[in-house]
Design a protein around this motif. Structure first.
Motif, PDB file in Angstrom:
ATOM      1  N   PHE A   2      35.491  45.155  34.743  1.00 20.21           N
ATOM      2  CA  PHE A   2      35.309  43.769  34.674  1.00 20.21           C
ATOM      3  C   PHE A   2      35.383  43.256  33.144  1.00 20.21           C
ATOM      4  CE2 PHE A   2      32.710  39.688  35.887  1.00 20.21           C
ATOM      5  CZ  PHE A   2      33.766  38.889  35.934  1.00 20.21           C
ATOM      6  N   ASN A   3      36.132  42.527  32.692  1.00 16.02           N
ATOM      7  CA  ASN A   3      36.750  42.360  31.302  1.00 16.02           C
ATOM      8  C   ASN A   3      36.248  40.981  30.803  1.00 16.02           C
ATOM      9  OD1 ASN A   3      37.466  42.415  28.629  1.00 16.02           O
ATOM     10  ND2 ASN A   3      39.675  42.157  29.042  1.00 16.02           N
ATOM     11  N   LEU A   4      35.056  41.179  30.282  1.00 19.24           N
ATOM     12  CA  LEU A   4      34.444  39.736  29.726  1.00 19.24           C
ATOM     13  C   LEU A   4      34.468  39.795  28.081  1.00 19.24           C
ATOM     14  CD1 LEU A   4      31.414  39.102  31.930  1.00 19.24           C
ATOM     15  CD2 LEU A   4      33.536  38.235  32.183  1.00 19.24           C
ATOM     16  N   PRO A   5      34.332  38.971  27.318  1.00 17.41           N
ATOM     17  CA  PRO A   5      34.346  38.697  25.901  1.00 17.41           C
ATOM     18  C   PRO A   5      33.254  39.632  25.293  1.00 17.41           C
ATOM     19  CG  PRO A   5      34.244  36.388  26.729  1.00 17.41           C
ATOM     20  CD  PRO A   5      33.975  37.365  27.934  1.00 17.41           C
ATOM     21  N   ASP A   6      32.275  39.912  25.896  1.00 18.58           N
ATOM     22  CA  ASP A   6      31.452  40.861  25.235  1.00 18.58           C
ATOM     23  C   ASP A   6      31.641  42.173  25.293  1.00 18.58           C
ATOM     24  OD1 ASP A   6      30.777  40.880  27.838  1.00 18.58           O
ATOM     25  OD2 ASP A   6      28.604  41.090  27.846  1.00 18.58           O
ATOM     26  N   LYS A   7      32.224  42.703  26.539  1.00 22.91           N
ATOM     27  CA  LYS A   7      32.320  44.095  26.839  1.00 22.91           C
ATOM     28  C   LYS A   7      33.110  44.268  28.115  1.00 22.91           C
ATOM     29  CE  LYS A   7      28.498  46.146  28.924  1.00 22.91           C
ATOM     30  NZ  LYS A   7      27.477  47.402  28.961  1.00 22.91           N
TER      31      LYS A   7
END
Length: 422
Positions: free
Chosen positions: A190-195
Motif C-alpha cells: 500500500f503505497n503512501l507518501p511516507d512508505k
C-alpha cells in the motif's frame, strides 16, 4: 359393604391409571420439546450439552489458502450462566500448517435492554475485501460455497472490546473498539507518501444498528424472540480508523448499508430484494476495500469452473476481478411456487438478476495486484432449480452488458446449489 369397598377400589385403580397416563403424556410432551430444542440447536450449528454448546461451524471447511480447515468451537449456555458467557474456537489449516484460534468472554450489565460488554482475542484469517456487520445474526451453513474458492486472505491478530445494547427489540446496536495487526498472505504493498506498507496495524471504532420496524417480538425465558419476520429490514454501520492510536498506520472511515425486502408468501411464490452499499474515504488499504462477493473460479472452461453457487454472490464475476472504495449491489430473486410432484419431493425454480456499480480513487496506490473498476455497471441474470436431490440443485447464470467478455463461455456460470432446512 362389599360393593362399596369394590367401588372404592375401582375408583382408586382408575385414578391411579389416569395419573400414570397423565404422567406418561407429560413425559412424552417433555421429550418432544427436548427433541425440538435439540433439532433447532443443530440447525443453528450447535451440539448442545448441559452447560456448554459445541460450535459446529468450525468442524470442517475448505479454501484455496488453507485447503482443509478443521477444528471445534465451544461456548457456554444459559444453564451455565445467564449473566456471563465464554466462547472459544481452535482450528488447523493443513496447507498452511498453522493453528488459528479465538477466545472471548462477555458479561451482561442490564437485563431489560440485553446489554452486554464483551472482550475477545483472535488470531485468524479474513477474506480481503469482505464486510461483516456487527449486528448480523449467527448464520450456520453445512458448508459455505464461496469459501471453497477464496484465495485472497490476510492474517490478523485482533484485540477487541464491544458493547451490545437494545434500545427496543426492533432496534439493536453494537459498538466495538479493536486494534489489529494485519499481514496479507499475498504479495501486496500500500503505497503512501511516507512508505510502502506491506503489513500494518489498524485501530478503529465500529458501530452498527439493526432496525426491524415491521417485525414482532415476544418475551421468553431466554429473552426477546422474533415471532414475525417483518420486512423491510435495515442495517447501518460506521467504521473510523485512527492513525497513531496504539501504533495504527492509517486514517480512514467507512459507511455501510444493507436492506432486505420480501414480497409475497414464502410458502408459495415470493420475491426477495437485497440492496448493499458502502463508501470508504481516507487511506484505506485493499484489505478494507469492497468486492461484490464474486464466486467464479479463475479457470478456462465452464466445466473447470463448475462448483457450488452462493446464496447472494455474483456467480459469473471472477475472484479478485474488481475492488472498489465506493460500491452498491442490487439483487432480485423471484421464487416460483414449489413444483408439487409428491408430498416430499418439491423442487423450486428461482429467477435471479444482479447488478453492481462501483469506483475506486487512486488504484495505483495498491501495488503488486491487478484489478478492475465497476464504474460501467456489472449485470448478470439466470435461474436456479433447487432441491432436486437431497438438497442439491442446479444454477445457470449469464454475464452481459458493459462487462460482457469476448469469449462466450467466459460469461456463463453453471453450478450446483445446496439448500437444506432442519
Amino acid at each position: 359393604m362389599k360393593h362399596g369397598i369394590l367401588y372404592l377400589c375401582f375408583l382408586f385403580a382408575f385414578a391411579l391409571n389416569a395419573q400414570q397416563s397423565h404422567d406418561i403424556s407429560i413425559e412424552k410432551a417433555r421429550d418432544s420439546v427436548k427433541k425440538r430444542a435439540f433439532v433447532k440447536a443443530l440447525a443453528n450449528g450447535y451440539f448442545p450439552t448441559k452447560y456448554f454448546n459445541f460450535d459446529l461451524r468450525y468442524l470442517m471447511k475448505y479454501n484455496q489458502y488453507e485447503a482443509v480447515r478443521t477444528g471445534l468451537g465451544l461456548e457456554t449456555n444459559t444453564a451455565f450462566s445467564d449473566k456471563y458467557r465464554i466462547n472459544t474456537y481452535l482450528v488447523y489449516g493443513f496447507r498452511d500448517t498453522n493453528f488459528k484460534y479465538s477466545l472471548g468472554a462477555g458479561v451482561r450489565v442490564a437485563e431489560a435492554s440485553n446489554t452486554w460488554i464483551n472482550a475477545s482475542y483472535t488470531d485468524d484469517l479474513s477474506e480481503t475485501g469482505s464486510t461483516q456487520f456487527l449486528t448480523d445474526k449467527r448464520i450456520f451453513q453445512f458448508f459455505e460455497p464461496r469459501l471453497l474458492n477464496i484465495s485472497l486472505f490476510h492474517k490478523h491478530i485482533t484485540k477487541a472490546i464491544s458493547l451490545e445494547h437494545e434500545f427496543t427489540p426492533k432496534i439493536s446496536t453494537e459498538t466495538e473498539f479493536s486494534t489489529s495487526k494485519i499481514d496479507p498472505t499475498y504479495s501486496y504493498g500500500f503505497n503512501l507518501p511516507d512508505k510502502v506498507h506491506t503489513n500494518f496495524t489498524t485501530s478503529s471504532v465500529k458501530s452498527a444498528i439493526q432496525w426491524s420496524p415491521f417485525s414482532r417480538f415476544e418475551s421468553t425465558k431466554t429473552g426477546m424472540k422474533e415471532t414475525k419476520d417483518g420486512y423491510p429490514k435495515f442495517t447501518f454501520q460506521y467504521t473510523k480508523s485512527f492513525k497513531n492510536v496504539f501504533k495504527s498506520d492509517f486514517n480512514f472511515s467507512k459507511f455501510d448499508f444493507r436492506t432486505l425486502y420480501k414480497i409475497g408468501d414464502t410458502k408459495k411464490s415470493f420475491s426477495e430484494i437485497t440492496l448493499v452499499s458502502g463508501v470508504s474515504g481516507g487511506d484505506t488499504p485493499l484489505t478494507h476495500l469492497y468486492h461484490a462477493y464474486p464466486n467464479n473460479i479463475n479457470k478456462e472452461t465452464i466445466l473447470q469452473r463448475f462448483s457450488v453457487a452462493g446464496l447472494n454472490s455474483f456467480e459469473t464475476m471472477f475472484f479478485n476481478e474488481f475492488f472498489s472504495d465506493k460500491f452498491a449491489t442490487f439483487q432480485f430473486k423471484h421464487y416460483l411456487a414449489p413444483f408439487n410432484i409428491t408430498n416430499r419431493y418439491k423442487p423450486q425454480m428461482v429467477l435471479i438478476t444482479r447488478y453492481a456499480l462501483g469506483s475506486i480513487d487512486q488504484p495505483e496506490r495498491h501495488q503488486d495486484i491487478t484489478f478492475g473498476s465497476l464504474d460501467k455497471g456489472y449485470t448478470e441474470s439466470g435461474f436456479e432449480i433447487n432441491k432436486l436431490f437431497f438438497g442439491f440443485g442446479l444454477s445457470f447464470t449469464y454475464r452481459y452488458g458493459a462487462y460482457h467478455l469476448p469469449v462466450m463461455g467466459d460469461n456463463v456460470a453453471f453450478k450446483f446449489t445446496f439448500n437444506v432446512t432442519l
